[in-house]
Design an enzyme around this catalytic site. Structure first.
Site, PDB file in Angstrom:
ATOM      1  N   HIS A 104       0.840  -1.200   0.000  1.00  0.00           N
ATOM      2  CA  HIS A 104       0.000   0.000   0.000  1.00  0.00           C
ATOM      3  C   HIS A 104       0.874   1.249   0.000  1.00  0.00           C
ATOM      4  O   HIS A 104       0.941   1.968  -0.991  1.00  0.00           O
ATOM      5  CB  HIS A 104      -0.933  -0.029   1.216  1.00  0.00           C
ATOM      6  N   HIS A 123      -1.373   1.538   8.116  1.00  0.00           N
ATOM      7  CA  HIS A 123      -2.817   1.669   7.890  1.00  0.00           C
ATOM      8  C   HIS A 123      -3.550   0.358   8.133  1.00  0.00           C
ATOM      9  O   HIS A 123      -4.657   0.178   7.684  1.00  0.00           O
ATOM     10  CB  HIS A 123      -3.070   2.195   6.483  1.00  0.00           C
TER      11      HIS A 123
END
Lengths: 176, 819
Positions: A104, A123
């Protein structure tokens, strides 16, 4: 608050042994053997360095070893799962290796031994080491790059390829 | 093994690549992206590239100088093959470079003849001919639509034309396209029997807040960063509005905000909040399903009784008196003053605790976090976000009204760190002539279709088969009625156009329905269609929309439409042209005159004819300049080369959404009345499992593109239902097993996903999947204003199969991060 939550890795490339160390899951860091260096114009999916990562005798079940592959700036883990998995190497079919940079945003992930997952402090994405690095839940748009392993007769384990693009490089084998 | 692309390098964006502003197609947050395109035979290098950086070395975290294979494709641009990269924009205030698992696959989800992606996209108009769909020209397809439609409607007699039309922004919606369809059906015609993309009537999902004077999108996203308490109700923003959560709510928590999450289940949002803020700063109120109204009325009562209200705000900005609007067929609760609402909504802590299943202490703690003045006497700021958990839950009107009551009473609307807003699904982009002729309550279109209503049905990007309630019955009836027309058409193969239209009208008059589908893919309801018209999405056209903080932006066209597909606004214009022509041919001159004013050639023409007519300062040119940060609506002017917007609504304390001249907000006087929608109480009594339902992080809404995305379908080849492991043991289920979920209205299927945090007998099933329609088990009961109630659904569960081969390969581990 746990010490490895929302780790500020800043602009550093990665934390070799850092995140994994605080997770208590890391054994000794093993650097690539150095024998193979990337060619400047490698053929796609073919020309990867064949780097010795460890010997089977070095592995302890469910305790990952830090590796760098295809070069030292691309951190990963080498892991003996203890049960055979699809894509697993070695006589027990249970040895796997993955990039630990979250696809990501590139945060260095930590290994959670209890359910054999890699978890991102940035995250909160997580990946299943027993399912080819499948993203269990998260923001990455690809599953985790898994390194192709070869085990020779002496039990030496070599990495020789990768099946997804590694975060932070537009060619897995860096091109100068 | 998990799905892998086996792509180990990507072409490098050259320094002179074209750069286009892109707002994500998908959710209401509207993250900024940049699309880069460059000729196929050209590439940047590691030392000469769009970033001007050395790409021969590993890049660091959060780098702008990397993109994933999912962000890359090869597409057509002005007829030429070009490379395409769509990557998150680090300079967009909405997402600051973050990409979601949905938006960061936009490039991969473009249609490409070179890489083979999204071959499901429609490229040519098709008509039912010789027993199947055959490609044809736009003029041929539209002529048939116009001739059949003209046979069933006339001036001031348009009730036999049913229209299902999206009203959203982003994707293939937006101001251009809602205007195109709106001008046709609400301008040239006054179609009353219509519905919106995700619900069975043409209505607001949030009538009560509007009736109270409070628009549902009244804050700015950075209010989450500057607040004391974030109250999240029936919403799961970590999954459904991901970068609003990560880029704004997380920062708010890091700035010290506490979080209250009202949700019967422990969502990923709850876990993520605990990770960021610490569990001691997160209050998860796991209420009994559907009891939200009792909770809010109890909180409202307690907060008012403690005097934790903003008396000046109430005196100056809210209605003074008793009842302003009586309860009636159009208003499921009366509206009035603060004191009137206190009387109507009164609920003790003991009563609230009994209904919600919470402890009195939990309710008191929530009230303190929302409204108790700080130790220095200053007021506490609280921002509230809500979504489908209550919008598609029990007693929509009263629940939303009760939540807004708390915001008004505490002075938390129109102020920094405040706001009571829906979090939203799609972006918005609504500009149409008045819909007042539709009436309120609006006609319940899906039930009318089931009972034989409608003769011609125009469908604009709706897929009732996947995303309506009572879907099993709807499909049975609609298949039968549309097949009557197909059989009539088949029987007249070889006939002239006039003979064919006669045959169709004959079947219609015998109970059939003529179905026209405008969409970007062949939808499931499209299986019933007689004419299929291909549309485009943003990026394949220029498109304007606004996000959940009313941020208006222009997505610039960066690639060609697939085949001959066209923007919906242009399709609407051409259909109007054909209607006019056919009506003139038939000598219906006066009616034909109503279909003039559609000489648009581009989407910008539609924008100027519609949105710009009411907002003359807003043009494409100025929006291009405004870039991915755009301007927050309402736009109030144009100064120093920039559009001037409005950061948050109602900062002057004047409330206008209800249209009242006095500018005073109203309180909602809705008392608790149990499960309101018909059939729910009985269904609960007769079935074991709650079938809670909603969205998940990985896929967008009804999966229309994701159903052909290997990365998505590899993870969830069949829709999942999360069940507590002890319930699985009761039913003899293993992870991945296929179960049937069945009740009094229908049945559907899902794969079993163990969820240890689920409560016993309470499951969660993903909504809108192509191969397990959750709506099959949702009963037809709605609230008084035809808002569906998805969340309160009960059914039984039984195993029908071991895991499918694909389902057997995936991970069934917990979604909660372990750091």
């Amino acid at each position: 608050m746990k010490c490895n939550r929302l780790v500020d890795v800043g602009r550093r490339q990665f934390l070799r042994g850092g995140v994994l160390g605080v997770a208590g899951a890391a054994a000794a860091t093993v650097m690539p053997s150095g024998a193979a260096q990337a060619q400047s114009q490698a053929r796609a999916m073919l020309d990867y360095p064949s780097n010795k990562l460890a010997n089977i005798a070095d592995l302890v079940v469910n305790e990952p070893i830090d590796i760098g592959y295809p070069d030292a700036d691309s951190p990963g883990i080498l892991l003996k799962l203890g049960t055979s998995v699809e894509g697993g190497a070695g006589p027990d079919g249970d040895i796997v290796a993955y990039s630990v940079l979250c696809p990501h945003k590139g945060y260095a992930m930590s290994y959670h031994a209890a359910d054999k997952t890699l978890n991102c402090p940035g995250h909160f994405s997580r990946f299943d080491c027993e399912k080819g690095g499948q993203q269990i839940w998260g923001h990455a748009t690809q599953n985790l790059p898994q390194f192709t392993l070869r085990v020779d007769d002496a039990g030496d384990i070599y990495a020789e390829g990768a099946d997804e693009l590694i975060y932070g490089r537009l060619s897995n084998v860096l091109e100068g | 093994m998990a799905y892998k692309r086996n792509i180990d390098r990507l072409p490098i964006i050259p320094a002179d690549a074209k750069e286009h502003n892109v707002t994500c197609h998908y959710c209401i947050v509207g993250c900024g992206y940049k699309a880069y395109t460059w000729p196929l035979k050209k590439q940047g290098t590691t030392d000469s590239n769009w970033m001007g950086q050395d790409l021969s070395v590993q890049q660091g975290v959060d780098t702008e100088a990397w993109y994933a294979p999912s962000m890359y494709n090869v597409v057509k641009q002005e007829g030429q093959d070009v490379h395409l990269v769509i990557k998150p924009d680090v300079n967009c205030e909405v997402n600051a470079g973050l990409g979601s698992v949905r938006g960061a696959r936009m490039a991969e989800n473009r249609r490409s003849e070179i890489t083979g992606t999204q071959q499901q996209r429609l490229t040519e108009p098709m008509v039912w001919r010789y027993g199947t769909w055959q490609p044809t020209s736009w003029d041929d397809a539209l002529d048939l639509v116009a001739r059949v439609t003209a046979r069933v409607i006339d001036k001031d007699d348009e009730d036999d034309l049913y229209v299902s039309m999206f009203d959203h922004g982003g994707s293939a919606g937006g101001y251009e396209n809602t205007w195109g369809t709106g001008k046709l059906y609400f301008g040239s015609m006054k179609v009353r029997n219509c519905r919106i993309h995700n619900r069975p009537a043409y209505n607001s999902e949030v009538h009560s807040t509007r009736d109270m004077g409070v628009d549902e999108l009244n804050y700015a996203y950075d209010d989450y960063q500057n607040t004391d308490t974030i109250l999240l109700v029936g919403t799961n923003p970590m999954e459904c509005q991901t970068n609003l959560f990560l880029n704004h709510m997380v920062k708010g928590m890091q700035n010290g905000a506490r979080v209250i999450v009202v949700d019967p289940r422990r969502t990923v949002t709850v876990d993520s909040c605990e990770q960021v803020a610490g569990a001691e700063n997160v209050l998860h109120l796991a209420i009994a399903t559907g009891s939200d109204l009792a909770l809010f009325n109890t909180l409202f009562t307690y907060i008012a009784d403690q005097g934790w209200v903003d008396a000046d705000f109430i005196a100056n900005s809210t209605f003074q008196g008793d009842v302003a609007v009586n309860e009636d067929a159009a208003h499921p609760a009366a509206l009035g003053s603060f004191e009137a609402a206190r009387d109507a909504c009164k609920m003790s802590l003991a009563e609230g605790a009994a209904v919600t299943g919470l402890s009195e202490a939990q309710i008191v703690q929530a009230a303190e976090w929302i409204a108790k003045p700080k130790d220095d006497g200053s007021r506490r700021k609280c921002v509230t976000g809500y979504e489908k958990g209550i919008i598609w839950g029990n007693d929509n009107y009263r629940v939303i009204g009760a939540l807004v009551n708390i915001g008004l009473a505490t002075g938390n609307i129109g102020r920094e760190g405040g706001g009571v807003c829906r979090l939203g699904g799609h972006q918005e982009g609504y500009f149409r002539p008045s819909d007042a002729h539709v009436g309120r309550p609006a006609p319940y279109i899906d039930q009318l279709l089931i009972s034989g209503g409608g003769k011609v049905h125009h469908i604009w990007a709706n897929d009732h088969y996947k995303t309506t309630l009572n879907a099993a019955e709807f499909k049975r009836v609609y298949n039968r009625r549309s097949n009557m027309v197909k059989e009539a058409m088949d029987a007249r193969a070889g006939a002239t156009r006039e003979e064919l239209v006669d045959a169709i009208v004959g079947a219609i008059n015998a109970g059939g329905i003529f179905s026209v589908c405008v969409d970007i893919i062949q939808s499931q309801i499209g299986q019933a269609a007689h004419v299929i018209l291909p549309a485009v999405e943003s990026g394949e056209m220029n498109l304007t929309s606004m996000n959940g903080e009313r941020r208006l932006r222009l997505v610039e066209k960066y690639m060609d439409a697939p085949g001959s597909a066209q923007p919906d606004c242009i399709i609407a214009a051409r259909l109007a042209n054909h209607m006019e022509r056919v009506l003139r041919e038939e000598g219906r001159t006066e009616y034909a005159d109503q279909f003039t004013g559609y000489d648009w050639e581009t989407e910008e023409d539609a924008f100027m004819d519609g949105y710009n007519s009411a907002h003359p300062e807003v043009t494409y040119e100025r929006l291009r300049t405004a870039g991915n940060n755009g301007v927050q609506e309402p736009v109030t002017g144009f100064e120093n080369g920039q559009l001037v917007g409005t950061k948050r609504l109602y900062e002057d304390g004047v409330f206008t959404r209800h249209g009242r001249d006095d500018g005073k907000a109203l309180f909602c006087m809705g008392s608790w009345r149990g499960l309101q929608a018909p059939g729910k109480t009985q269904q609960q009594a007769n079935h074991r499992f709650l079938i809670n339902n909603g969205r998940a992080n990985l896929n967008w809404q009804n999966w229309f593109l994701d159903q052909k995305n290997d990365f998505v379908m590899d993870r969830f080849p069949v829709p999942f239902i999360q069940i507590h492991p002890d319930d699985m043991a009761d039913l003899g289920l293993s992870a991945g097993d296929m179960v049937e979920v069945f009740n009094d209205v229908g049945a559907t299927q899902a794969l079993v996903y163990p969820e240890p945090t689920a409560r016993r007998n309470e499951t969660f099933m993903i909504f809108g999947a192509p191969n397990g329609t959750q709506g099959n088990v949702i009963n037809a009961g709605t609230n008084e204003l035809m808002l569906p109630n998805y969340k309160q659904t009960w059914a039984n569960i039984r195993k029908i199969s071991d895991a499918t081969p694909a389902a057997a390969r995936v991970s069934y581990k917990s979604w909660e991060v372990e750091l």
